[in-house]
Every structure is written in structure tokens, then in C-alpha cells.
Design an enzyme around this catalytic site. Structure first.
Site, PDB file in Angstrom:
ATOM      1  N   SER A  22      -9.103 -17.105   3.536  1.00 54.87           N
ATOM      2  CA  SER A  22      -8.194 -17.540   4.592  1.00 54.87           C
ATOM      3  C   SER A  22      -7.309 -18.700   4.121  1.00 54.87           C
ATOM      4  O   SER A  22      -6.584 -18.537   3.159  1.00 54.87           O
ATOM      5  CB  SER A  22      -9.016 -17.895   5.819  1.00 54.87           C
ATOM      6  OG  SER A  22      -8.231 -17.694   6.943  1.00 54.87           O
ATOM      7  N   HIS A  36     -12.979 -11.363  10.367  1.00 57.01           N
ATOM      8  CA  HIS A  36     -12.485 -12.387   9.445  1.00 57.01           C
ATOM      9  C   HIS A  36     -13.638 -13.208   8.876  1.00 57.01           C
ATOM     10  O   HIS A  36     -14.263 -14.000   9.597  1.00 57.01           O
ATOM     11  CB  HIS A  36     -11.549 -13.288  10.272  1.00 57.01           C
ATOM     12  CG  HIS A  36     -10.809 -14.300   9.473  1.00 57.01           C
ATOM     13  ND1 HIS A  36      -9.892 -13.967   8.514  1.00 57.01           N
ATOM     14  CD2 HIS A  36     -10.856 -15.652   9.499  1.00 57.01           C
ATOM     15  CE1 HIS A  36      -9.378 -15.070   7.994  1.00 57.01           C
ATOM     16  NE2 HIS A  36      -9.959 -16.106   8.569  1.00 57.01           N
TER      17      HIS A  36
HETATM   18  C1  GTR Z   1      -6.354 -19.514  11.307  1.00 59.88           C
HETATM   19  C2  GTR Z   1      -4.981 -19.544  10.689  1.00 59.88           C
HETATM   20  C3  GTR Z   1      -4.961 -18.570   9.548  1.00 59.88           C
HETATM   21  C4  GTR Z   1      -6.128 -18.785   8.610  1.00 59.88           C
HETATM   22  C5  GTR Z   1      -7.418 -19.122   9.328  1.00 59.88           C
HETATM   23  C6  GTR Z   1      -8.549 -19.669   8.466  1.00 59.88           C
HETATM   24  O1  GTR Z   1      -6.486 -20.176  12.451  1.00 59.88           O
HETATM   25  O2  GTR Z   1      -4.062 -19.202  11.672  1.00 59.88           O
HETATM   26  O3  GTR Z   1      -3.735 -18.609   8.866  1.00 59.88           O
HETATM   27  O4  GTR Z   1      -5.819 -19.701   7.658  1.00 59.88           O
HETATM   28  O5  GTR Z   1      -7.233 -20.051  10.324  1.00 59.88           O
HETATM   29  O6  GTR Z   1      -8.315 -20.412   7.531  1.00 59.88           O
HETATM   30  O7  GTR Z   1      -9.691 -19.331   8.777  1.00 59.88           O
END
Ligand code: GTR
Length: 407
Positions: free
Chosen positions: A242, A384
Site C-alpha cells: 500500500s 487489502h
Molecule cells: C489508504 C490510502 C491508500 C493506501 C492505504 C494504505 O487509506 O488511501 O492510498 O495507501 O491507505 O496504505 O493502507
């Protein structure tokens, strides 16, 4: 309820709550998850210089176009990454040659970087396999999930940093907490490297911010690997999930010592194409995380077509070294298809170097890995996260890449 109370309830609680809910709803609906509405777009030409010349040779790519693209990313997205410092020291603060029941050697290294009488220390953790008698490749994780995911006692095992499996596969595994370099916080981000070593960057519209600082930190870890004979510093693999994936890509794009750059679900401003209207957008990311990017990036909120680059060019900067992109089926916010398309669109540069990349036109189905010379991709089922399954694919890709290079 007395009348005065009712009106103060209305003004002080009911109305503000409604506004907050409305704003929230607006944010939630500000992104698109409908493929039919992802839009059509024209990407900036990868192999045409800013003054309109076609790039047809490796030399033209390396001398003209690659530096141009790198500078465009510095000036418009991540900010510059300062190269100068006065000194760097490596202190082994802890060593255990019989870690993991004798399977690995644990080292904790304090990497201290000095500039203008100030310093910053990065606390690097490494496990090196004991059974391998030659220098080993190393996975370096730019870790934003905190030190708890890298428990040196191995009492708490976390699939985010599955060191036993990596050691078993014959690789070293290392990691640092990005907070050591720049706190992941809107208010405090400049309390590390930015405030102490490079304060001048803060005033610049193309100055370094948190993502740049984290990638700078990964490069300092590579400086250390070059001094450790148990590690093969030509075989460094950066890994980030991420926001860490965005920083891993930015590090791999700049630091040509990185052999394989891995981005796990890095999404918007990472591996995903910015011009595709799907999931997170530049407008949302600069609103929620302004401190990750240089100030100039804000100009492109809702204005992605004006960006002089798109993210396929970030992946292309990594050539001829290897790049790996991982996505997750339910992680639509990070736009799996947009990440695959960026990888596809980066192929011309790999082809310039003679690699027959030939990525399938359609994104692979869930849980099917695609490995090509110098690039790989998988999309895992689920949400995620960075899981053991992701790591198994990274290891398989690294195995095939390094074996191929030895031939
Ligand atoms: C989210 C962000 C993403 C990603 C994520 C993370 O909130 O919008 O771009 O970076 O965090 O790092 O888990």
C-alpha cells in the site's frame, strides 16, 4: 424538552452531525467502481522525449528520456530525494547467531545518517539464513505497520513479515519502521529526516515529503547491505504494501542498486494509472494524505489529464531491473486493473532492452501468477493486505528471476 434546549440541540449537535455525515457520504461516493465509467484516456508517450523526439535505443532512453521522466516525478509527484549527507554509520546493536532455533542469524543495526551536525537513526532488523554459505539476496520491507509485525523474538508471527518462510527459502529478510524516518502523520511527518537533516526541502514546492523520505531510508539500508558480506547487495528486493508499496516503487525507480522492486496493492500514486477513474483518485489522496507528496501534486487533483507523466512511467524507470505488481480481488480502492494496465504499458521500455515480456492482454484471473522476464503480477483473492500467499508469489518470482540471471 424545553424550547431553548431543543434549539441548542438542533444547532450544536443535530445540524453539525448531519453536515459531517453528508461530507462523509460525499467522500465515499466521490470514487467510481463502475468499469463502464472508468473513462477513456490518452497516456503520456513513454518513448517520446519532451521535445518530441522518438526514443528507439537504450542509449537515448538512459541519457535523455529516463532522466526526463525521473525529474517529472520529482517535480510533480513525490518531490526530490536529496542525495547528500555528511556521514553514515552502522552500529550492530544486537546479534543472535542462533535465532529461529539456529536457522538464522538476527542482526539489529542502527543506521545513523549525519548532516549539518544533526542526525537520524534507522533501526534495521535482519534475519540471515545460517544454512546458506554464500552471500544471500535480501527482501527489504518498507514497513508502515509498525515494529510489532517484525517481532525479533518470533513469539508473535505476522504474515505481513513472514521471516520463517523467507529464511526457509534461502533469502535474508530485513525491515525498518518508516516512522524512524518520517512519522506517518499529517502533523508530525517532518519530525524525522525532513526536520532534522533536510529542512530546506519543506519550503520547496517540489521538496521531499513522507513517501520520498521512506524511499530515501530504504536506500540507506542498501548502503548498509553493501558492507555486510553475508548479503548479496546486488540482489536487494524492496517490498512495500500500500503506502509502503508506493515508496518501494519510488525507491526502485531511483536507486539502481535495487534488483527487484515489489509493489503490493500500492494503488493510486503507486502502480495504478492515475488517469483511470476507478477507486482512489489523486483528489482524494492529496486531500487525505497531503504530506506524502510534494506540494505540486495538489495541482492535479481532479485534473489528472494534465499530469506530465502517468504511473506506467514509474514502472518503466525500473527497467531493465525487475518489477513485480500484486493486487487483491476485493481491493477495488487500489484499482487492480489500473495496476495491471500500468505494468502492461511499461513494457515498451523492457522491450527496448530486449526482454520478451509479452504480458497477456487480459488481467490474469484471481490466484493465477504471471511471470515474465523482468516482470510479474498476481491478483490474490481477498481484501487489502499483504499475506503469506503474496509472499509465496514474491519468492517464486525472485527464484525464477535470479536463476534466469545466473544462466
Ligand atoms: C489508504 C490510502 C491508500 C493506501 C492505504 C494504505 O487509506 O488511501 O492510498 O495507501 O491507505 O496504505 O493502507
Amino acid at each position: 424538552m424545553p424550547g431553548y434546549f431543543k434549539s441548542s440541540f438542533l444547532i450544536r449537535i443535530y445540524l453539525p452531525t448531519c453536515f459531517v455525515l453528508l461530507a462523509l457520504l460525499q467522500t465515499i461516493h466521490a470514487q467510481n467502481y463502475d468499469e463502464a465509467k472508468a473513462g477513456t484516456f490518452t497516456l503520456p508517450e513513454l518513448l517520446v522525449t519532451q521535445d518530441g523526439r522518438k526514443v528507439t535505443t537504450i542509449e537515448q532512453w538512459e541519457q535523455i528520456r529516463r532522466p526526463e521522466i525521473l525529474k517529472l516525478f520529482e517535480d510533480n509527484v513525490y518531490g526530490q530525494v536529496p542525495k547528500d549527507f555528511d556521514n553514515i554509520s552502522f552500529e550492530i546493536t544486537n546479534e543472535d547467531k542462533k535465532a529461529m532455533d539456529g536457522k538464522a542469524t538476527l542482526k539489529q543495526v542502527a543506521i545513523t545518517v549525519f548532516r549539518n551536525q544533526k542526525s537520524v537513526t534507522i533501526n534495521l532488523i535482519i534475519f540471515i539464513p545460517n544454512r546458506v554459505k554464500h552471500p544471500v539476496p535480501v527482501f527489504l520491507v518498507l514497513n508502515h505497520r509498525g515494529i510489532k509485525t517484525m517481532d525479533i523474538t518470533r513469539q508473535n508471527k505476522d504474515d505481513f513479515w513472514p521471516s520463517e518462510e523467507v529464511i526457509e527459502a534461502g533469502y535474508a529478510i530485513a525491515g525498518f519502521d518508516v516512522k524512524d524516518i518520517a512519522p506517518d502523520d499529517k502533523e508530525k511527518f517532518s519530525e524525522g529526516v525532513l526536520g532534522r537533516l533536510y529542512p530546506e526541502q519543506r519550503a520547496m514546492d517540489n521538496g521531499m515529503r513522507a513517501l520520498g523520505a521512506w524511499s530515501w531510508g530504504a536506500s540507506r539500508c542498501i548502503d548498509y547491505f553493501e558492507t555486510n558480506r553475508a548479503i548479496d547487495a546486488w540482489k536487494v528486493i524492496t517490498v512495500g504494501h500500500s503506502r509502503g508499496g508506493k515508496a518501494s516503487l519510488w525507491c526502485g525507480a531511483q536507486d539502481q542498486r535495487v534488483a527487484i522492486t515489489i509493489s503490493n496493492e500500492s494503488g493510486n500514486s503507486g502502480a495504478a494509472l492515475s488517469r483511470r477513474n476507478y477507486g482512489e483518485t489523486v483528489a482524494l489522496i492529496v486531500k487525505n494524505f497531503p504530506y506524502w507528496f510534494c506540494r505540486n501534486y495538489r495541482k492535479y487533483a481532479g485534473n489528472e489529464d494534465k499530469l506530465p507523466i502517468d504511473q506506467h512511467e514509474l514502472l518503466a524507470l525500473i527497467a531493465p531491473r525487475a518489477v513485480y505488481v500484486a493486487a487483491a480481488g476485493s481491493d477495488l480502492w487500489a484499482d487492480p486493473k489500473g495496476q495491471y494496465l500500468a505494468l502492461q504499458e511499461s513494457q515498451p521500455v523492457y522491450r527496448l532492452y530486449g526482454f520478451k515480456t509479452g504480458l497477456p492482454k487480459e488481467m490474469p484471473v484471481v490466484d493465477k501468477q504471471v511471470i515474465r522476464p523482468c516482470m510479474g503480477f498476481h491478483i490474490r483473492e481477498g481484501k487489502h493486505d499483504m499475506t503469506l500467499l503474496d509472499w509465496q508469489q514474491f519468492i517464486r518470482f525472485a527464484d525464477s528471476y535470479f536463476k534466469r540471471k545466473q544462466r
